[in-house]
Design an enzyme around this catalytic site. Structure first.
Site, PDB file in Angstrom:
ATOM      1  N   THR A  73      -7.492  14.716 -25.104  1.00  0.00           N
ATOM      2  CA  THR A  73      -8.688  13.979 -25.519  1.00  0.00           C
ATOM      3  C   THR A  73      -8.374  12.603 -26.101  1.00  0.00           C
ATOM      4  OG1 THR A  73      -9.946  16.000 -25.918  1.00  0.00           O
ATOM      5  CG2 THR A  73     -10.677  14.027 -27.080  1.00  0.00           C
ATOM      6  N   ASN A  94      -3.006  13.970 -28.936  1.00  0.00           N
ATOM      7  CA  ASN A  94      -3.896  14.109 -30.087  1.00  0.00           C
ATOM      8  C   ASN A  94      -3.081  14.073 -31.377  1.00  0.00           C
ATOM      9  OD1 ASN A  94      -6.089  14.414 -28.358  1.00  0.00           O
ATOM     10  ND2 ASN A  94      -5.952  16.649 -28.364  1.00  0.00           N
ATOM     11  N   ASP A 163     -13.833  13.176 -34.025  1.00  0.00           N
ATOM     12  CA  ASP A 163     -13.590  11.824 -34.546  1.00  0.00           C
ATOM     13  C   ASP A 163     -12.853  10.951 -33.541  1.00  0.00           C
ATOM     14  OD1 ASP A 163     -10.661  12.522 -35.061  1.00  0.00           O
ATOM     15  OD2 ASP A 163     -11.621  13.848 -36.506  1.00  0.00           O
ATOM     16  N   ARG A 164     -11.839  11.507 -32.877  1.00  0.00           N
ATOM     17  CA  ARG A 164     -11.044  10.696 -31.950  1.00  0.00           C
ATOM     18  C   ARG A 164     -11.877  10.203 -30.767  1.00  0.00           C
ATOM     19  NH1 ARG A 164      -9.065  15.936 -32.093  1.00  0.00           N
ATOM     20  NH2 ARG A 164      -9.195  17.197 -30.188  1.00  0.00           N
ATOM     21  N   ASP A 278     -15.897  20.951 -24.092  1.00  0.00           N
ATOM     22  CA  ASP A 278     -14.477  21.245 -24.287  1.00  0.00           C
ATOM     23  C   ASP A 278     -14.287  22.498 -25.132  1.00  0.00           C
ATOM     24  OD1 ASP A 278     -11.603  20.217 -24.039  1.00  0.00           O
ATOM     25  OD2 ASP A 278     -11.789  20.398 -26.217  1.00  0.00           O
ATOM     26  N   HIS A 282     -12.411  25.693 -23.483  1.00  0.00           N
ATOM     27  CA  HIS A 282     -11.200  26.293 -24.041  1.00  0.00           C
ATOM     28  C   HIS A 282     -11.394  27.780 -24.315  1.00  0.00           C
ATOM     29  CE1 HIS A 282      -8.341  23.062 -24.514  1.00  0.00           C
ATOM     30  NE2 HIS A 282      -9.248  22.271 -25.071  1.00  0.00           N
ATOM     31  N   ASP A 325     -12.558  12.937 -20.078  1.00  0.00           N
ATOM     32  CA  ASP A 325     -11.267  12.586 -20.677  1.00  0.00           C
ATOM     33  C   ASP A 325     -10.113  13.408 -20.112  1.00  0.00           C
ATOM     34  OD1 ASP A 325     -12.210  14.913 -21.818  1.00  0.00           O
ATOM     35  OD2 ASP A 325     -11.614  14.400 -23.862  1.00  0.00           O
ATOM     36  N   HIS A 326     -10.423  14.446 -19.354  1.00  0.00           N
ATOM     37  CA  HIS A 326      -9.429  15.296 -18.685  1.00  0.00           C
ATOM     38  C   HIS A 326     -10.167  16.442 -18.023  1.00  0.00           C
ATOM     39  CE1 HIS A 326     -10.052  18.140 -21.967  1.00  0.00           C
ATOM     40  NE2 HIS A 326      -9.790  17.173 -22.826  1.00  0.00           N
ATOM     41  N   HIS A 459      -5.318  22.104 -20.999  1.00  0.00           N
ATOM     42  CA  HIS A 459      -5.079  20.995 -20.078  1.00  0.00           C
ATOM     43  C   HIS A 459      -3.857  20.237 -20.573  1.00  0.00           C
ATOM     44  CE1 HIS A 459      -7.115  18.903 -23.385  1.00  0.00           C
ATOM     45  NE2 HIS A 459      -7.996  19.889 -23.316  1.00  0.00           N
TER      46      HIS A 459
END
Length: 521
Positions: A73, A94, A163-164, A278, A282, A325-326, A459
């Site tokens: 991410t 990350n 946050d990221r 996500d 997961h 993002d993936h 991932h």
């Protein structure tokens, strides 16, 4: 003559586009863990006003790939909006470790920033430092940074449960970034401002998490009582349900209205990162009905966003871009059931076993200090003190790792430099920033995931299931087209920059997608 015509036509496309005004608002949507194949897999059950509208009335790049390892991410959001890879922007995962003392580093962490929230004490136990964040670790400019440099009256914001997702996508000059704390409250950090705006305070009063989690989440073969889950596990449970994306969208719409985005000729830029896909991916894996349900809900949320923007900005006075993002690998349980090749790589077991093997060989414990992002960090001070060669450590580690059924190949910086070019080698090199990365790098065999259970997924690899993502452009001056040539994820940023008539991000290594600017079918 042929080359001259091609150059002339390309120049004409860009020149024609440059004569147009810019959109009032550019909204870049990032869907966390959205695999390319979901567009076709769920097509027959999508409505007409969401993802189908993006496909039928916008540009759909069907062959868009990440060109680095690892596909996570943090690096994903950074790469989309800087137009370059971790080898340049520095967000190698990350999380990673300091090469000086092996202390942990978080990609958006910043101990100099303070939490800005509605809590009485910014760092009370219910909110331990979740606002101590900023883009300090991002080493170059984003699309939003370049827009702000061009026009300081343009506004740039980011919104994400994570946050990221909000921070690394918008950069150092953003007017604001908002994400959820552990109590599912929208917060920010002192990097951006010293208090929450009044509209955020009102949002929390009018949009409680409990009001979103007051019903059930149903499918053909599952049913979850969201209110019961909320009462048992707390407000953060909204993140792993379709309601998390609703919560994100509603907050984003309030931000657009209250921050006056898209109302004048100063083009504004908003990144919305939908993270709940996500969390659910997961937990259940890409073949689960819960994941299908998430994307049918996402389709409705995209339709809602388009309708809102048409009302707020005016029809086609805005642009939406959408990517991921993936992707994600197939769950190990599904692989076994279908008798495919693949399985688990359990790093928490591999790391101590490899250290034991190195101790057996060299007589020194804990030669490897840390593991992260499919990379091992060697304790150089320790091996130097025992006069052990780094090359010897690498060779011993490589020989042992290659015996593991899940491991494809093992590399060092030196062996990568001497390796023959391949997509895998190029992806590895693009993902390494030597001052932050480890010393020993491994790749997994196809179908293997770094995961400990047979359910759920993760991932991180360069294989298509992790790297192949959808990419759409819809709205202002965008004509319908499907593009089948290879597009790299780093090509998005320069494309957005042209749409905004701003300079490319300063370290951009991608190329604009020229077909986006062709004004004729």
């Amino acid at each position: 003559m042929k080359n001259f015509i091609i150059i002339f036509l390309s120049f004409s496309y860009f020149s024609t586009y440059s004569q147009q005004s810019t959109p009032k608002l550019l909204v870049s949507v990032v869907v966390d863990q959205m695999k390319y194949e979901y567009v076709d897999r769920f097509w027959n059950e999508f409505g007409e006003k969401g993802i189908k509208k993006l496909v039928n009335e916008g540009i759909f790049c069907r062959n868009t790939h990440y060109n680095y390892i690892p596909t996570y991410t943090g690096p994903g959001h950074a790469s989309i909006f800087t137009g370059t890879t971790p080898s340049v922007h520095g967000i190698i995962g990350n999380n990673w470790y300091s090469r000086k003392d092996f202390s942990p580093v978080y990609c958006a962490g910043d101990w100099a920033s303070q939490t800005i929230c509605l809590c009485k004490k910014p760092h009370e136990k219910t909110n331990p430092g979740s606002g101590q964040m900023s883009p300090i670790s991002l080493l170059c400019n984003t699309v939003g940074d370049q827009l702000k440099i061009k026009d300081s009256l343009s506004k740039v914001f980011g919104v994400s449960i994570k946050d990221r997702g909000a921070i690394l996508s918008t950069g150092a000059l953003a007017d604001g970034a908002y994400w959820l704390n552990y109590n599912a409250k929208w917060i920010t950090s002192s990097f951006y401002r010293n208090n929450l705006p009044e509209w955020v305070v009102k949002f929390h009063k009018n949009h409680t998490v409990e009001s979103y989690m007051n019903n059930s989440w149903k499918g053909t073969n599952f049913e979850y009582d969201l209110n019961k889950i909320f009462l048992e596990t707390g407000p953060s449970s909204i993140k792993a349900s379709p309601k998390g994306n609703n919560y994100t969208l509603d907050f984003s719409k309030e931000l657009i209205k209250n921050e006056n985005l898209g109302i004048d000729h100063h083009t504004d830029f908003l990144v919305i990162s939908f993270s709940s896909t996500d969390y659910v991916g997961h937990k259940y894996g890409p073949d689960a009905e819960e994941v299908k349900s998430m994307y049918l809900n996402l389709d409705q949320q995209i339709a809602d966003l388009i309708e809102f923007l048409e009302s707020h900005c005016g029809s086609k006075e805005f642009i939406i871009s959408l990517t991921a993002d993936h992707g994600a690998g197939t769950s190990t349980g599904e692989i076994e059931k279908k008798r495919l090749k693949g399985g688990n790589f359990i790093s928490r077991e591999i790391f101590p076993e490899l250290n034991s093997q190195l101790e057996l060989k060299f007589g020194v414990p804990n030669i490897l200090a840390r593991y992260s992002n499919m990379q091992f960090y060697i304790n150089h001070q320790k091996i130097d003190s025992f006069n052990i060669s780094k090359i010897e450590v690498f060779e011993e580690a490589r020989n042992w790792l290659k015996k593991q059924s899940s491991v494809d190949e093992v590399y060092s910086i030196k062996t990568l430099a001497n390796a023959m070019w391949s997509l895998k080698i190029n992806s590895l090199i693009n993902g390494i920033y030597p001052e932050r990365s480890g010393d020993i790098f491994l790749t997994l065999k196809p179908g293997y995931i770094e995961w400990a259970t047979k359910t759920g997924t993760t991932h991180g690899t360069h294989y298509n299931y992790d790297s192949h993502v959808p990419l759409f452009f819809y709205g202002f001056n965008i004509r319908p087209k499907q593009i089948y040539r290879n597009v790299k994820i780093i090509d998005i940023a320069p494309t957005l920059s042209i749409l905004l008539k701003s300079a490319f991000p300063n370290a951009c290594t991608g190329n604009p997608i020229g077909e986006v600017f062709k004004n004729k079918n």
